[in-house]
Structures are given as C-alpha cells and as structure tokens.
Design a protein around this motif. Sequence first.
Motif, PDB file in Angstrom:
ATOM      1  N   UNK A  87       0.900  -1.290  -0.009  1.00 24.80           N
ATOM      2  CA  UNK A  87       0.004   0.053  -0.148  1.00 24.80           C
ATOM      3  C   UNK A  87       0.941   1.295  -0.123  1.00 24.80           C
ATOM      4  N   UNK A  88       1.987   1.104   0.764  1.00 28.49           N
ATOM      5  CA  UNK A  88       2.879   2.147   0.632  1.00 28.49           C
ATOM      6  C   UNK A  88       3.401   2.720  -0.757  1.00 28.49           C
ATOM      7  N   UNK A  89       3.497   1.613  -1.454  1.00 22.59           N
ATOM      8  CA  UNK A  89       3.901   2.095  -2.884  1.00 22.59           C
ATOM      9  C   UNK A  89       3.051   3.256  -3.619  1.00 22.59           C
ATOM     10  N   UNK A  90       1.548   2.667  -3.270  1.00 27.97           N
ATOM     11  CA  UNK A  90       0.800   3.573  -3.816  1.00 27.97           C
ATOM     12  C   UNK A  90       0.739   5.062  -3.417  1.00 27.97           C
ATOM     13  N   UNK A  97       8.606   6.748  -4.768  1.00 26.53           N
ATOM     14  CA  UNK A  97       8.792   5.392  -5.310  1.00 26.53           C
ATOM     15  C   UNK A  97       8.090   4.927  -6.553  1.00 26.53           C
ATOM     16  N   UNK A  98       6.918   5.431  -6.714  1.00 23.19           N
ATOM     17  CA  UNK A  98       6.413   5.411  -8.322  1.00 23.19           C
ATOM     18  C   UNK A  98       7.157   5.819  -9.198  1.00 23.19           C
ATOM     19  N   UNK A  99       7.518   7.018  -9.004  1.00 27.23           N
ATOM     20  CA  UNK A  99       8.617   7.777 -10.208  1.00 27.23           C
ATOM     21  C   UNK A  99      10.022   6.969 -10.379  1.00 27.23           C
ATOM     22  N   UNK A 100      10.455   6.396  -9.331  1.00 22.49           N
ATOM     23  CA  UNK A 100      11.597   5.901  -9.751  1.00 22.49           C
ATOM     24  C   UNK A 100      11.349   4.419 -10.244  1.00 22.49           C
ATOM     25  N   UNK A 101      10.168   3.729 -10.076  1.00 26.03           N
ATOM     26  CA  UNK A 101       9.823   2.552 -10.612  1.00 26.03           C
ATOM     27  C   UNK A 101       9.551   2.826 -12.296  1.00 26.03           C
TER      28      UNK A 101
END
Length: 288
Positions: free
Chosen positions: A60-63, A68-72
Amino acid sequence: MSAVERGRRARRPATDALLTVWGVLVLLFLFAPIIVIVVYSFNTGRLLVSFDGFGLDAFRTIVDKPVVQDAVRVSVVTAAIAAIIATAIGTLAGIAMARHPGKWVWWFLGLLLLVSVTPEIVDAIALLPWFVFLGQDLGMPLFDNGYVRLSIGSSLFATAVVSYIVRARLVGQEANLEEASSDLYATPFTTFRRVTLKRAMPAVLAGFLLAFTLSLDNTIIAAFVQVSGTTPWPVYVLSAVRSGLRPEIAAVSTIMLVLTLIALAVVALVLRRAGDSATQIARTMAGG
C-alpha cells in the motif's frame, strides 16, 4: 551376483542420497536470500530488518509514495527503450553472423564478448564523460536527458545478449528458404522481412524480454549516468540504504522479481511453441 557387484549396488544409493542432499543445500544457498526478501515484503514493521508481522502495508505504501512510483516508472520506461534498441541492433547483428559466416564473425564475437565481460564500473566511467562531451561540448542537449542516458547505457550489454540469442537460433538452420525466395524474384528486403526475420522471431522476442529484465537492474551504470529528476529504482534503493531499508523496498523488489519470472516464462513458452526442445530453449536463452 558377485560380492563386488553387491557392494557397488549398496554404495550407489548412499552416493545418490548424498548428491541429492548436496543439491538441495546448493539450491537453498542460492535462493535463500530471494526467499527472505519475498517474505519480508509482507512485513508490517517500519524497518525491513524488524519483522513485526504479515500484512500488505508495504504494497500500500508504494501507492502512497510518489517518489517510489517515479523511480519504478523511470526504470520500466528506460528498460523498455533499452530493450527496443538492443533488439533492433542485436537482431541485425545476429542475422548477419548467422547468414554471412567468415573470419569477421569471430572478430565480431570477440568484440561482443568484450562488451559482455567488461566490468560495469568501467562502462560507467567511460559513458559519463562521453555523454558530457556530447551534451555540453558538442551542444547536443539530447544526451543531457536522463532517459536517453539510461536507455543507451543499459542497452550496451543487452545488445550483446540479443546478438548471441539470434545467432544461436539461426546458425543451425539452413538458408535454403532465403535462397528459394530470391529464386522467386523476391527483393532482398522482402526476403528479410517474410523469411529470415520470421524464422528468427522466437529468438527476437526472447532477446527482447531478456534485454528488458537485464536492463531493470543496471545499477552501476545508472548511478553514474543518471541526472536529477530521472532516478531509477536501483539508485533509489542505494540512496535509501543510508536511512534504513524499509519494507516497501522489498515489496517493489518482489514485484520486479515476479515480472522477471513472467518474462522468462514467456520466453520459454515462445520458444516451446516454435518447436524447440528443453535443451534447445536453454541453449538459445544462454546464447550458446
């Protein structure tokens, strides 16, 4: 049955059991770290090293974390672009080596081998001043773009891999269909598109997927050539180590592991549908 033969048969099960145990221990040694990171991706604690319980909090933290989303996203986009570049160049190189053999092929394979075995730190140190020279000294702003730098840097090793795979696919196939196409007055481009490329397509798809997975974790080169605003996931993980590893890092790593396994499974499925045996699939994926 002689006493010697009975002794040999008695010793054989013991030897087989010992080899089985040894094989299991080797597999545990290889895959235990991966199993640990998958288990800890479900950790509900604040730090990765402190396991408090099972849960989906890390996912849930990823969302909830845009960084984190930008890096992925940067890693996935640059890996896809690098795979496209590597597939385009590597496919042509592999077809040329398979269909136009000669002494030049061994020299070219030597160059590809050099690219494959050169330490990534050497490539990274060489690429950084080269991009600076192209972007600033020659006034080509394209090479100041982080996506361009990461894509080109990741495509170097992947191009060699695709070349090996495509060559391994075609080198055992006769060129009689290409010759028949030429005899039927097909143009060289038509022969390439409808005959040669079609026969090499399973290896091309396999090479693309492998190039994509290899480009996802190109940590050293990415750390050198990245620019502000385009930080890929491996570099983000390295920077996060200073403040302590958190469970969301394990969660993203688990997701990438699953994507990698899916890509490898698709590679094997494509080659299987092309009629390859298990040995041929392993040989093609290894570039043998």
